[in-house]
Design an enzyme around this catalytic site. Structure first.
Site, PDB file in Angstrom:
ATOM      1  N   LYS A 145       0.835  -1.193   0.000  1.00  0.00           N
ATOM      2  CA  LYS A 145       0.000   0.000   0.000  1.00  0.00           C
ATOM      3  C   LYS A 145       0.875   1.250   0.000  1.00  0.00           C
ATOM      4  CE  LYS A 145      -3.798  -0.326   2.514  1.00  0.00           C
ATOM      5  NZ  LYS A 145      -4.731  -0.525   3.667  1.00  0.00           N
ATOM      6  N   VAL A 149     -16.568  10.711  -0.712  1.00  0.00           N
ATOM      7  CA  VAL A 149     -17.497  10.558  -1.830  1.00  0.00           C
ATOM      8  C   VAL A 149     -18.841  10.035  -1.322  1.00  0.00           C
ATOM      9  CG1 VAL A 149     -17.887   9.440  -4.052  1.00  0.00           C
ATOM     10  CG2 VAL A 149     -15.572  10.076  -3.383  1.00  0.00           C
ATOM     11  N   ARG A 199     -11.063  14.493   5.311  1.00  0.00           N
ATOM     12  CA  ARG A 199     -11.796  15.280   4.322  1.00  0.00           C
ATOM     13  C   ARG A 199     -13.225  14.769   4.252  1.00  0.00           C
ATOM     14  NH1 ARG A 199     -12.054  11.270   0.498  1.00  0.00           N
ATOM     15  NH2 ARG A 199     -10.213   9.947   0.266  1.00  0.00           N
ATOM     16  N   GLY A 210      -7.383   5.552  -2.199  1.00  0.00           N
ATOM     17  CA  GLY A 210      -8.159   5.396  -3.417  1.00  0.00           C
ATOM     18  C   GLY A 210      -7.744   4.216  -4.268  1.00  0.00           C
ATOM     19  N   GLY A 211      -7.005   3.262  -3.682  1.00  0.00           N
ATOM     20  CA  GLY A 211      -6.604   2.086  -4.431  1.00  0.00           C
ATOM     21  C   GLY A 211      -5.344   2.264  -5.257  1.00  0.00           C
ATOM     22  N   LYS A 246     -14.172   2.062  -4.351  1.00  0.00           N
ATOM     23  CA  LYS A 246     -15.540   1.730  -3.965  1.00  0.00           C
ATOM     24  C   LYS A 246     -16.539   1.918  -5.112  1.00  0.00           C
ATOM     25  CE  LYS A 246     -14.106   3.539   0.490  1.00  0.00           C
ATOM     26  NZ  LYS A 246     -14.120   4.736   1.348  1.00  0.00           N
ATOM     27  N   GLU A 266     -11.455   4.553   8.672  1.00  0.00           N
ATOM     28  CA  GLU A 266     -11.727   3.342   7.895  1.00  0.00           C
ATOM     29  C   GLU A 266     -11.111   2.130   8.588  1.00  0.00           C
ATOM     30  OE1 GLU A 266     -10.984   3.653   3.766  1.00  0.00           O
ATOM     31  OE2 GLU A 266     -12.160   5.493   3.559  1.00  0.00           O
ATOM     32  N   ASN A 308      -9.386   9.309   6.698  1.00  0.00           N
ATOM     33  CA  ASN A 308      -9.477  10.251   5.591  1.00  0.00           C
ATOM     34  C   ASN A 308      -9.894  11.606   6.140  1.00  0.00           C
ATOM     35  OD1 ASN A 308      -8.862   8.693   3.145  1.00  0.00           O
ATOM     36  ND2 ASN A 308     -10.611   7.474   3.780  1.00  0.00           N
ATOM     37  N   ARG A 312     -22.120   4.487  -7.342  1.00  0.00           N
ATOM     38  CA  ARG A 312     -21.357   5.445  -8.139  1.00  0.00           C
ATOM     39  C   ARG A 312     -21.540   5.118  -9.616  1.00  0.00           C
ATOM     40  NH1 ARG A 312     -15.566   6.411  -5.027  1.00  0.00           N
ATOM     41  NH2 ARG A 312     -16.308   6.118  -2.895  1.00  0.00           N
TER      42      ARG A 312
END
Length: 450
Positions: A157, A294, A291, A163-164, A235, A273, A289, A337
């Site tokens: 990671k 989404v 912020r 975000g992957g 996600k 998370e 996170n 999404r």
């Protein structure tokens, strides 16, 4: 202080989302846009739009000097970064403050601590949260030591982002070197930092997160979300509260999130998370996170709390207007999404022109989108067209409402993820609730017939 004029340093649906709350609060708005977004719906609805630079994000949305100068020159007294781009960039927050403006988000020290995933692990441990075995992988010796701790399969990671991006699963020792090289290259390209770390992979893991709010002195949670349905660690479907989770496990993870927020003196809206083992509901901290997320609309749907408004109020120096006892979640909410991607071609992005965008409407349905008929999807950014959110008194009602909403959704001109979402909603495992992150691998490739 009072925010009179707000600079929005983002694009797409989140820029429009922030605009709406700012207008509701009587705050003037200025939107920074790239040349590719100069004619977008958010640019037309903002009080004023300022072109930051060409389409590529490195020359516009990620150009700190340009963004700060545009905000300062238009007389803004605060900057809202949305999500992605510069939203968790400590250097950006520091530059905003140096220019005499308020950064709508956590303190710079928090961004520094949480922006580095290894530092975030250390802070979580200090707050008493469990973390997965693993750690930094800067040298060959460090990688070998981490692998001895985690075994296979494992995850690589990126230290500096999420975000992957910069993330790779490794199942065999012979694949490790190539995966390390790819993860480091992707991390460098996405975040300007090639550092990665190693973490144990949980075979049946669920991605469960907790929405938090803090004012620097006190903190509270607004319940859980489940974001386990993902492609390439990004996600696709989110719901609140996390389904099929025992009350004691839910309470434990919520309390852990608040404990971390209080430990670091968190200010604003954020998301803790966690990886939850689907077998026994043990959980491990992944990241915080710092912020707006989404998927924040599902939390807003079940709590009635405007999270962007809360961000702005805290940025003005107000203490939290809520107490934990005042947060009373009701019903169930689901978000899908809708991306301009082809799910049958490994989710290949599909930029282009949307000929027609017919979004569903009705009781319990919310659409967050910047796309209408004739809207352009530039090739430079994330392919998100919009988010379809439903709320119901029960999860079964929310599932049925989403199925109906997806039947009435029509996006013409380019492929989207809508057909995939229809398959997901019809899958018996999803209907039962509590799926793990491996869900997509076993999904029926045929779209259900109406």
């Amino acid at each position: 202080m009072t925010i009179q004029r707000l600079f929005i340093a983002n694009r797409g649906e989140i820029a429009l989302r922030v605009l709406r709350t700012a207008h509701k609060m009587g705050i003037e708005t200025v939107l920074g846009v790239s040349e590719a977004d100069a004619a977008s719906l958010p640019a037309r609805l903002a009080g004023r739009a300022v072109v930051l630079g060409p389409g590529p994000s490195a020359q516009s949305y990620l150009a700190i000097d340009r963004v700060v100068a545009a905000a300062h020159e238009t007389g803004c007294d605060a900057v809202h970064p949305g999500y992605g781009f510069l939203s968790e960039n400590a250097a950006f927050a520091r530059a905003v403050a140096a220019a005499g403006m308020v950064f709508v988000g956590p303190a710079v020290t928090t961004l520094e601590g949480m922006g580095d995933k290894l530092a975030a692990r250390a802070l979580a441990l200090a707050a008493g949260l469990p973390v997965l075995p693993g750690g930094e992988a800067e040298t060959a010796a460090a990688v070998a030591e981490r692998v001895r701790q985690t075994g296979y399969p494992l995850l690589l990671k990126a230290v500096a982002g999420g975000g992957g991006k910069g993330m790779r699963r490794v199942d065999r020792a012979q694949d490790l070197d190539a995966a390390l090289a790819m993860a480091r290259a992707e991390a460098q390209a996405a975040f300007g930092n090639p550092a990665v770390y190693v973490e144990r992979f949980v075979a049946r893991g669920r991605h469960v997160e907790v929405q938090i709010l803090g004012d620097g002195q006190t903190a509270l949670h607004l319940g859980t979300r489940d974001c386990s349905i993902q492609r390439r660690f990004q996600k696709l479907v989110e719901e609140a509260p996390a389904p099929a989770m025992p009350d004691d496990a839910r309470a434990a993870i919520e309390q852990a999130a608040v404990r971390l927020a209080q430990h670091i003196g968190y200010r604003g809206a954020g998301t803790a998370e966690f990886l939850v083992d689907a077998e026994d509901f043990s959980f491990y901290f992944l990241e915080l996170n710092a912020r707006i997320q989404v998927e924040h609309p599902v939390t807003e749907a079940i709590t009635g709390v405007d999270l962007v408004e809360q961000q702005l109020l805290v940025a003005m120096g107000h203490p939290l207007s809520l107490t934990q006892a005042m947060v009373r979640p009701h019903g169930h909410a689901i978000e899908v999404r809708i991306n301009a991607e082809d799910p049958d071609a490994d989710f290949r992005p599909a930029p282009g022109t949307v000929r027609r965008a017919a979004w569903p409407a009705g009781p319990g349905i919310r659409v967050d989108s910047h796309i209408a008929d004739g809207g352009e999807v530039p090739p430079f950014y994330d392919s998100l067209l919009g988010k379809l959110i439903v709320h119901g008194a029960t999860r079964a009602e929310a599932v049925a409402r989403m199925e109906a909403a997806l039947r009435h959704l029509a996006i013409d001109g380019l492929p989207t993820t809508a057909p995939l979402h229809r398959r997901i909603l019809a899958d018996p495992r999803f209907i039962a609730g509590g799926v793990d992150t491996g869900f997509l691998a076993g999904l029926n490739p045929t779209e259900p017939q109406p």
